[in-house]
Design a protein around this motif. Structure first.
Motif: not given
Length: 307
Positions: A134-135, A160-161, A215-217, A280-281
């Motif tokens: 995610i980060a 973000k991590v 999904t995050a990728i 995050f996005f």
């Protein structure tokens, strides 16, 4: 000493002939024991409840677990105590991951994959992988969105991590802890409620988060519609695992309490997915100011003309 003829095998007559010769003889009939009914709780067996009866922990299942040999309990300050939580092989982890990505309708995830050997190895590394995915994907998404803008200067956001780690691990531990406490409380109030251990609940939540890694990728794609469609799809898959696992635990409880419990589980799971996507996005656009161009120092020479 016995004679040789006494040690030889002899063929006996049928019971009818023996009784005819000696009417006072006592006979014993050895037959197969009658089949014990599966349901010993005094209620009518209903379709789809056989799995729940096994999860209830009846006397037969308790004896089976004792005979099979449960894990030996070691003091919590020893290494052997925590080693048992990671005693799992690669095939079991992969099988549980496939079960969380492709849930079988009407099947209980705990009974199929977890109850024989719950572990923390899979949930721990799934959460760790999800945190970095995610980060990193969030930073790349921000980079691709603003790519080509002359006023944009890319700066990695390492914070973000830590934010992702705090969010993911807090959800994967605190929510199962609260759910476990609630189920224990309701189990003391209502009989015949399926009981799960805290380790089993953590295991279910950990494996249910695996679908968010790919999904995050894919969330790197700079299209909001595509991101939200992927989020809804992943939420339905992982949420169905939680619903099919915990619905049998509250089905026999009060109807409102059962629906409220399942609704709270789905709502918290949805808040995690929506929050990660939004923060995050889908961060709001920031207008980057144009770089300031330093002006050249000019010296103006004023001459005074005297007449």
């Amino acid at each position: 000493m016995a004679a040789v003829d006494d040690l030889k095998f002899q063929e006996f007559d049928d019971a009818a002939n023996l009784l005819a010769a000696n009417p006072d003889a006592t006979t014993i009939s050895i037959e197969e024991p009658a089949e014990i009914p599966r349901n010993q709780h005094g209620r009518r067996q209903e379709p789809g409840r056989e799995e729940d009866d096994e999860l209830l922990g009846t006397n037969d299942s308790d004896k089976t677990e004792l005979l099979a040999g449960q894990k030996k309990s070691a003091p919590f300050w020893t290494f052997e105590y925590y080693q048992t939580f990671f005693d799992v092989d690669t095939y079991q982890v992969l099988d549980r991951i496939k079960g969380s990505v492709f849930p079988v309708p009407g099947k209980n995830f705990v009974r199929l994959y977890i109850r024989s050997n719950p572990d923390l190895y899979g949930p721990f590394w799934i959460c760790a992988t999800l945190v970095f995915t995610i980060a990193v994907s969030g930073n790349l998404s921000n980079f691709f969105i603003h790519l080509g803008k002359p006023t944009y200067h890319y700066v990695p956001e390492f914070r973000k991590v830590s934010i992702a780690a705090t969010t993911i691990y807090a959800y994967a531990w605190l929510v199962p802890l609260a759910l476990w406490g609630f189920l224990m409380w309701r189990n003391s109030k209502v009989m015949n409620i399926v009981s799960y251990s805290f380790l089993e609940i953590v295991c279910v939540y950990g494996y249910s988060l695996f679908i968010y890694i790919p999904t995050a990728i894919l969330w790197i794609i700079p299209q909001k519609v595509v991101r939200w469609v992927l989020m809804i799809f992943s939420l339905c898959l992982s949420g169905s695992v939680l619903v099919m696992t915990f619905w049998p635990a509250v089905r026999d409880d009060n109807r409102r309490i059962a629906l409220a419990t399942v609704g709270a589980i789905v709502l918290l799971h949805a808040l995690l997915a929506v929050g990660c996507l939004a923060y995050f996005f889908d961060a709001p656009e920031v207008d980057f100011p144009a770089p300031l161009v330093p002006a050249h120092n000019t010296t103006t020479l004023i001459t005074k003309v005297t007449k």
